[in-house]
Structures are given as structure tokens and as C-alpha cells.
Motif scaffolding. Structure first.
Motif, mmCIF file in Angstrom:
data_model
loop_
_atom_site.group_PDB
_atom_site.id
_atom_site.type_symbol
_atom_site.label_atom_id
_atom_site.label_comp_id
_atom_site.label_asym_id
_atom_site.label_seq_id
_atom_site.Cartn_x
_atom_site.Cartn_y
_atom_site.Cartn_z
ATOM 1 N N ARG A 181 -81.579 -3.695 -49.914
ATOM 2 C CA ARG A 181 -81.446 -4.536 -48.732
ATOM 3 C C ARG A 181 -81.430 -3.727 -47.427
ATOM 4 O O ARG A 181 -81.081 -4.252 -46.374
ATOM 5 C CB ARG A 181 -80.176 -5.394 -48.850
ATOM 6 N N VAL A 182 -81.796 -2.473 -47.479
ATOM 7 C CA VAL A 182 -81.798 -1.647 -46.268
ATOM 8 C C VAL A 182 -83.158 -1.714 -45.580
ATOM 9 O O VAL A 182 -84.182 -1.939 -46.214
ATOM 10 C CB VAL A 182 -81.436 -0.172 -46.585
ATOM 11 N N PRO A 252 -75.630 -9.936 -40.857
ATOM 12 C CA PRO A 252 -74.311 -9.425 -41.227
ATOM 13 C C PRO A 252 -74.306 -7.970 -41.663
ATOM 14 O O PRO A 252 -73.305 -7.272 -41.476
ATOM 15 C CB PRO A 252 -73.894 -10.349 -42.379
ATOM 16 N N GLU A 253 -75.405 -7.499 -42.240
ATOM 17 C CA GLU A 253 -75.489 -6.111 -42.691
ATOM 18 C C GLU A 253 -76.057 -5.180 -41.630
ATOM 19 O O GLU A 253 -76.349 -4.016 -41.914
ATOM 20 C CB GLU A 253 -76.353 -6.045 -43.963
ATOM 21 N N ALA A 254 -76.201 -5.677 -40.417
ATOM 22 C CA ALA A 254 -76.807 -4.864 -39.353
ATOM 23 C C ALA A 254 -76.016 -4.981 -38.063
ATOM 24 O O ALA A 254 -76.564 -5.269 -37.000
ATOM 25 C CB ALA A 254 -78.258 -5.281 -39.129
ATOM 26 N N HIS A 255 -74.718 -4.736 -38.147
ATOM 27 C CA HIS A 255 -73.906 -4.736 -36.924
ATOM 28 C C HIS A 255 -74.362 -3.626 -35.972
ATOM 29 O O HIS A 255 -74.231 -3.738 -34.761
ATOM 30 C CB HIS A 255 -72.431 -4.554 -37.269
ATOM 31 N N THR A 256 -74.905 -2.553 -36.559
ATOM 32 C CA THR A 256 -75.469 -1.458 -35.769
ATOM 33 C C THR A 256 -76.821 -1.088 -36.356
ATOM 34 O O THR A 256 -77.134 -1.432 -37.507
ATOM 35 C CB THR A 256 -74.563 -0.218 -35.785
ATOM 36 N N LEU A 257 -77.602 -0.367 -35.578
ATOM 37 C CA LEU A 257 -78.902 0.092 -36.046
ATOM 38 C C LEU A 257 -78.749 1.003 -37.258
ATOM 39 O O LEU A 257 -79.529 0.930 -38.220
ATOM 40 C CB LEU A 257 -79.617 0.827 -34.909
ATOM 41 N N GLU A 258 -77.718 1.846 -37.245
ATOM 42 C CA GLU A 258 -77.498 2.790 -38.339
ATOM 43 C C GLU A 258 -77.199 2.041 -39.644
ATOM 44 O O GLU A 258 -77.707 2.403 -40.708
ATOM 45 C CB GLU A 258 -76.343 3.735 -37.999
ATOM 46 N N LYS A 259 -76.389 0.984 -39.561
ATOM 47 C CA LYS A 259 -76.063 0.224 -40.771
ATOM 48 C C LYS A 259 -77.285 -0.488 -41.332
ATOM 49 O O LYS A 259 -77.408 -0.667 -42.543
ATOM 50 C CB LYS A 259 -74.954 -0.780 -40.468
ATOM 51 N N ALA A 260 -78.191 -0.903 -40.470
ATOM 52 C CA ALA A 260 -79.396 -1.594 -40.931
ATOM 53 C C ALA A 260 -80.248 -0.707 -41.834
ATOM 54 O O ALA A 260 -80.870 -1.190 -42.783
ATOM 55 C CB ALA A 260 -80.220 -2.062 -39.739
ATOM 56 N N PHE A 261 -80.275 0.595 -41.538
ATOM 57 C CA PHE A 261 -81.084 1.526 -42.324
ATOM 58 C C PHE A 261 -80.286 2.239 -43.409
ATOM 59 O O PHE A 261 -80.872 2.935 -44.254
ATOM 60 C CB PHE A 261 -81.737 2.565 -41.410
ATOM 61 N N GLY A 262 -78.953 2.092 -43.409
ATOM 62 C CA GLY A 262 -78.168 2.797 -44.399
ATOM 63 C C GLY A 262 -78.333 4.296 -44.241
ATOM 64 O O GLY A 262 -78.265 4.833 -43.138
ATOM 65 N N ASP A 263 -78.599 4.972 -45.325
ATOM 66 C CA ASP A 263 -78.798 6.420 -45.293
ATOM 67 C C ASP A 263 -80.263 6.803 -45.062
ATOM 68 O O ASP A 263 -80.595 7.985 -44.967
ATOM 69 C CB ASP A 263 -78.323 7.047 -46.608
ATOM 70 N N ALA A 264 -81.119 5.810 -44.984
ATOM 71 C CA ALA A 264 -82.557 6.092 -44.871
ATOM 72 C C ALA A 264 -82.986 6.218 -43.410
ATOM 73 O O ALA A 264 -82.277 5.834 -42.483
ATOM 74 C CB ALA A 264 -83.342 4.977 -45.548
ATOM 75 N N LYS A 265 -84.160 6.757 -43.227
ATOM 76 C CA LYS A 265 -84.791 6.822 -41.911
ATOM 77 C C LYS A 265 -85.983 5.877 -41.907
ATOM 78 O O LYS A 265 -86.643 5.693 -42.926
ATOM 79 C CB LYS A 265 -85.250 8.250 -41.603
#
Length: 409
Positions: A181-182, A252-265
Motif C-alpha cells: 500500500r505504499v 489516512p496512510e499519508a499524513h506526510t509525504l514520507e509516510k506515503a512512500f514508507g521506506d521506498a523512494k
């Protein structure tokens, strides 16, 4: 794929033939996607009910299921069909087609499905909770549930959603799993999104680019209208095969840009400005003749707010002679709009508010129409192929203006 004792009995036919057939579908899906086990789903939404997609073979299949006692085990709604149950004769739709369409719907209702006949079931009736697992087969609803509500749903087909409805189960794979889901692609939206057609055009433009990946949007207002987010998902799902997007500050899983991508780029970083939006509108426009014979709004089905806007635009005006203006919505929303006078305002002006149906899945081509106007990216994408219509794509204001003038300026 692991099955527990109860599931083994279902798979072997010890709980009934219809359940066995459903389990065969679910286990096959689980094997294809390497699912470890089945999980519980709390609701289902079955798409593909149109006679255009079912055909005679599909009609026989669902009537055979009824004959062996098939019954849904969880709350289950159904998607749009190809006709308005109460007005198909008045609308001029062919009898042979309508009668078979209504037999298909009747079969699903006999299995215990709620005859909602809408592609926006979340506007009324069943609304999943955050993180809840569901089995929804309407492509635009899949995107909305995953991206806006935060429920968990794969891009189901009609048969797999029906199988889940009959068992209350689905294989644990795809968007039911956190790691899938990232976000994959980053889109910085610099263009101002002013109308529902803008959101739909953005979705269609991005869907063409990324196929089945997960776009992450930064720059979409946190106050974006629900109808705009619905249109965004519909555009993504129709021109691509997108099942989920992240909008920073909305998903809900994208409160920030970083959370939207998780550990990925992100695989790509893409700017969306006014030039890209102009291209998006051009890609959705297939008409050349300025004469408009048909205006269709409500794909996905209109909300109350959309119908009020249309009524306000039409108040005191008249649809041009020879132009059909059809506003598609669901039975519950139409009933509300009738009680509040919105439907009467639209129909006094010469428009028609339909329930149950949509242009794409209906036999509109039987009416001999050539040129249409719409604010729906989904309809603009599909109608040239499914309904033989050439389409003007634009805002609802432009579409209503075209219905009054009988032409697209």
C-alpha cells in the motif's frame, strides 16, 4: 494456501454447492497471488451486473446459483445496471435488453444482495471503517475506499466479489497487506483544481502514465470535495488500473509525504501544471462536431450536492429540443432530491434524473446518438468504445450550457 477446518469443509462442498463454487474461485486466486490464508471481509460490493457484461452466459450462471440455494453471508450491495428499473420504457431503451437486465438483478437480489444499483455505495448504506477488509468490485469505489476511507480492498472482479459475498472470505494478498500500500510515483500538483472535471482529468492523465502503480499527490487541498476525490479515483481506475492513491494530508496512510512512500523512494517525480491539465482535457475529448445530442452527468453516480448544483444551473432555463440531458444517481439520493424539489427543477427544465443505471453500462448506442458532453473522465474514456459516442469533456457548467444551447462552444 492454508485453509482451516471450517474452510476445508466449505471447499469440499460440505456446506453447500454454491459455497464450494465460491471457494474454488477464492482458493484459485489465493494460489495465483501466493496468499498464505483467507481473511474475513465485512461487506461486499458486486460489479459487472450489466447485461452488456453478463450476457446470456452470465445470466444463466447467476440463475443457476439461485437454483442451488446460493445466499450471501455478509452485507452485500450491487453496482449500477444498464437500465433505470422504473423508467426504461420512457427512456426508449430496448425491451429485450431491459428484460434480461432485470432478470440478472433479480437473481442477485434472490441471493440476498441489496439492490442498491449504484457505483457510489458509500454515499448511502454501507460505509466501511478505517482498516476494515472488504471485497468491492467497482473500480472507482475500490480507489475511494482504499485512498479516502482507508479500508482495505483489492481490485476485485464481479465473480470474486460474489465469491466473497457467499463465503465472507477473501485471500490475504495485494492491498490487504501493508507492504503493498505504499506509493510508487510522486506527482506534485501545481495546477489549481477548481471543478470535478479537473479532478477527473488529473486522474485520467496520471492513470495513463502509471498503469497499476500507486500515485502520491502533493498539492491537492485538504479541503478537496468528496466528489472531486471520487472523480480522481474514477479517472485513475478507468484510464489506468490504479486501485489506490495517496493524497498527502487526506489519505489516512499519508499524513506526510514520507509516510506515503514508507521506506521506498519514488520511481518518478512528475510536475502537474496547467499545460498537463490542458493535455488531460484534450485526451478525454473525442468529438469534432459542435452539435451535442446527449449530455450525461453522474459517472460515478451523483451526490446530493452535485444534483443541487445542476438544479441551480437549470433553474428558469430549458434544455434544447432534441437534446437528452440525463443525470445518473442512485435510488436513495434520487428519493431525497424528489422530496426536496431538486429533481422537479431539473425535469421541469427538460432534464431526466435516472436511478440504477449509467451511460457506459447501458444500451445507449441503441438510441442512435452520436455526440455527447460530460464532466466524467470515466465516461469520456469508455463511451467512444462501449457506446459509439464522440465526447466533449468539460465542467458541469459547460455541460449544462451545451444542453441548453444544443452545441459545445
Amino acid at each position: 494456501m492454508y485453509l482451516n477446518e471450517k474452510e476445508e469443509k466449505m471447499y469440499k462442498g460440505e456446506v453447500g454447492e454454491s459455497v464450494r463454487k465460491a471457494m474454488e474461485i477464492l482458493v484459485a486466486l489465493g494460489d495465483i497471488y501466493n496468499a498464505e490464508r483467507l481473511i474475513r471481509v465485512e461487506s461486499a460490493h458486486i460489479a459487472g451486473l450489466s447485461y452488456k457484461t453478463h450476457g446470456d452466459a452470465g445470466l444463466k450462471y447467476v440463475e443457476d446459483l439461485v437454483a442451488i440455494g446460493a445466499s450471501v453471508q455478509i452485507p452485500t450491495t450491487v453496482n449500477v445496471i444498464g437500465v433505470d428499473r422504473s423508467r426504461w420504457r420512457e427512456l426508449g431503451l430496448p425491451r429485450y435488453w431491459a428484460e434480461k437486465q432485470l432478470r440478472i438483478l433479480s437473481a442477485y437480489e434472490k441471493m440476498g444482495c441489496l439492490g442498491s444499483c449504484s457505483c457510489t455505495p458509500y454515499y448511502h448504506g454501507i460505509l466501511p471503517r478505517l482498516w476494515e477488509h472488504v471485497a468491492c468490485a467497482e473500480s472507482s469505489a475500490v480507489v475511494f475506499l482504499n485512498s479516502v476511507i482507508g479500508a482495505r480492498d483489492n481490485r476485485e472482479g464481479g465473480p470474486s466479489a460474489l465469491a466473497s459475498a457467499l463465503t465472507g472470505l477473501t485471500p490475504l494478498y495485494g492491498y490487504h497487506l501493508d507492504q503493498n500500500r505504499v506509493g510508487t510515483h510522486f506527482f506534485e500538483v501545481n495546477a489549481e483544481l477548481k471543478s470535478i472535471s479537473d479532478y477527473g482529468a488529473l486522474g485520467a492523465y496520471v492513470g495513463r502514465m502509471i498503469g497499476e502503480h500507486i500515485p502520491v499527490f502533493d498539492g491537492i487541498s485538504k479541503n478537496a470535495p468528496i466528489e472531486g476525490l471520487v472523480a480522481l479515483g474514477a479517472g485513475l481506475a478507468s484510464s489506468g488500473a490504479v486501485a489506490m492513491f495517496h493524497a498527502v494530508g487526506i489519505t489516512p496512510e499519508a499524513h506526510t509525504l514520507e509516510k506515503a512512500f514508507g521506506d521506498a523512494k519514488p520511481k518518478e517525480r512528475i510536475q502537474i501544471g496547467n499545460e498537463e491539465m490542458r493535455t488531460a482535457y484534450e485526451q478525454l475529448t473525442s468529438a469534432a462536431s459542435s452539435k451535442v445530442e446527449y449530455v450525461a452527468i453522474g459517472c460515478p453516480h451523483c451526490s446530493i450536492r452535485q444534483i443541487k448544483q445542476i438544479a441551480d444551473l437549470l433553474r428558469g432555463k430549458q434544455v434544447s429540443k432534441g437534446v437528452r440531458l440525463w443525470i445518473h444517481t442512485s435510488v436513495p439520493i434520487k428519493a431525497f432530491c424528489e422530496k426536496t424539489g431538486l429533481t422537479q427543477t431539473i425535469e421541469k427544465a427538460g432534464g431526466v434524473v435516472t436511478a440504477d443505471m449509467c451511460t457506459v453500462l447501458g444500451p445507449i448506442e441503441a438510441l442512435g446518438l452520436e455526440t455527447a458532453a460530460t464532466d466524467s473522465a470515466k465516461l469520456a474514456f469508455y463511451a467512444p468504445g462501449t457506446n459509439k459516442l464522440k465526447v466533449w469533456y468539460g465542467s458541469v457548467e459547460k455541460c449544462i450550457e451545451a444542453s441548453i444551447k444544443g452545441k459545445w462552444d
